[in-house]
Design an enzyme around this catalytic site. Sequence first.
Site, mmCIF file in Angstrom:
data_model
loop_
_atom_site.group_PDB
_atom_site.id
_atom_site.type_symbol
_atom_site.label_atom_id
_atom_site.label_comp_id
_atom_site.label_asym_id
_atom_site.label_seq_id
_atom_site.Cartn_x
_atom_site.Cartn_y
_atom_site.Cartn_z
ATOM 1 N N HIS A 1 47.709 45.177 39.012
ATOM 2 C CA HIS A 1 47.399 46.167 40.057
ATOM 3 C C HIS A 1 47.160 47.506 39.345
ATOM 4 O O HIS A 1 47.777 47.767 38.308
ATOM 5 C CB HIS A 1 48.622 46.250 40.973
ATOM 6 N N ASP B 1 56.279 43.837 37.260
ATOM 7 C CA ASP B 1 55.877 44.354 38.566
ATOM 8 C C ASP B 1 56.114 43.231 39.578
ATOM 9 O O ASP B 1 55.361 42.268 39.641
ATOM 10 C CB ASP B 1 54.395 44.756 38.489
ATOM 11 N N GLN C 1 54.780 41.662 44.567
ATOM 12 C CA GLN C 1 54.372 40.507 45.375
ATOM 13 C C GLN C 1 55.382 39.360 45.307
ATOM 14 O O GLN C 1 55.171 38.325 45.924
ATOM 15 C CB GLN C 1 53.005 39.978 44.916
ATOM 16 N N LYS D 1 56.915 45.761 51.376
ATOM 17 C CA LYS D 1 56.312 44.428 51.296
ATOM 18 C C LYS D 1 57.362 43.343 51.560
ATOM 19 O O LYS D 1 57.118 42.159 51.383
ATOM 20 C CB LYS D 1 55.660 44.234 49.932
ATOM 21 N N CYS E 1 42.883 46.971 44.743
ATOM 22 C CA CYS E 1 43.477 47.759 43.652
ATOM 23 C C CYS E 1 43.558 46.958 42.357
ATOM 24 O O CYS E 1 44.471 47.152 41.548
ATOM 25 C CB CYS E 1 44.868 48.287 44.002
#
Length: 404
Positions: free
Chosen positions: A121, A198, A201, A224, A362
């Site tokens: 991202h 990261d 998700q 999220k 993104c």
Amino acid sequence: MKKNSNIRDRFPLLNVKVNSSQLIYFDNAATTQKPKEVIDEITKYYQEENSNIHRGVHHLSQISTNNFEECRIKVQEFLNAQFSHEIIFTKGTTDSINLVSTCFQDELQKGDEIIISEMEHHSNIVPWQICCKKTGANLRVVRIDDRGNLDIKHFKKLLSNKTKIVAITHISNSLGTINPIKEIIQLSHDKNAQVLIDGAQAAAHITVDVQDLNVDFYCFSAHKLFGPTGVGVLYGKEKILNSLPPYQGGGEMIEKVELSKSTYAPLPHKFEAGTPNIAGVIAFKKSISLIKEIGLQEISSHEDKLLKYATKKLLQIEGLEIIGTSERKSAIISFNIKGIHHYDLGVLLDKMGVAIRTGHHCTQPVMNRFSIPGTARISFAYYNTFEEIDSCIIAINKAKKMLL
Ligand SMILES: *Cc1c(COP(=O)(O)O)cnc(C)c1O
């Protein structure tokens, strides 16, 4: 299925109409909807508890401080971190990554290397580009293959004694690929490099155990994960967080301030300058409780069934191509239909009440990798159903007729 129909009732926005159709919300990778208990908790804070934390001796301040700190412990348990002070509250994943990349500027020298991947991202690319510019370090980028898998051989080639940081996504937000992060962390540690994952998700969809992963930094955003916007988490190993300089200066993060110099507060406050999103953090507790109540096992299993069902149905549409076909995939499907611009498809689906994402998500380097301007993207959460997929497929076929 029965289980998740009860859950749906707790999300007020899932029951609205959009453009006179029942909303089908398939944009969960951008943000999830919020359950009533999260919304209510925000109201309750402002109506009954509003006060600043950590500073007051008075009754309300003690209540909000306790509630705020309880959330830290909930997150610690959620990630199986060793200490609650390894949990830093930030504004979101982007802020967490910027915190680490900024604090690392003091640690890096010209010629050092930072490894990211082609599927990151933008928020796990740009902060490292800025960091490289400031320090003279070089950015190395792991390639991805035609199915959207990380090229581990290439990663091994890039790793060297010059590598100081490896920053990789757990799950790709545009391809859905689940990366073998445990292996990546082990390989990086063998070269004494530190690893930031990261997890934006991942945290809402699969179990994350930071001690088992032996990861140095892990980041995600509350929004999220059925939580409020403006709240993020940075997990960092105690020893590393202690060795880093502070990110921002201000109230809350100090121990003692004189006009010529200051000393800093211990963890976690050293990295939490200023008044945080108190209501958001307190309400975030409720989203973690909800995830625990359903169980990540049940969440993964239901989402995996949705993914398989939708993939099969979508591939029956002539001219439809899925971008991101890894064998280890999260419930995210990027696709294009021959002769149709993803944006036009998104607009027509919206007219029929179906909310999907269109564009580069993104992740412009991913789009460049596959030589496409963008994709249409469907992304699921636990509250989505097979019936919604059926309706979406009908809507896509209608839109296709109109556009071709
Ligand atoms: C959403 C997302 C981000 C950015 O999260 P913010 O909440 O906007 O800070 C970073 N990485 C991935 C993989 C994402 O999906």
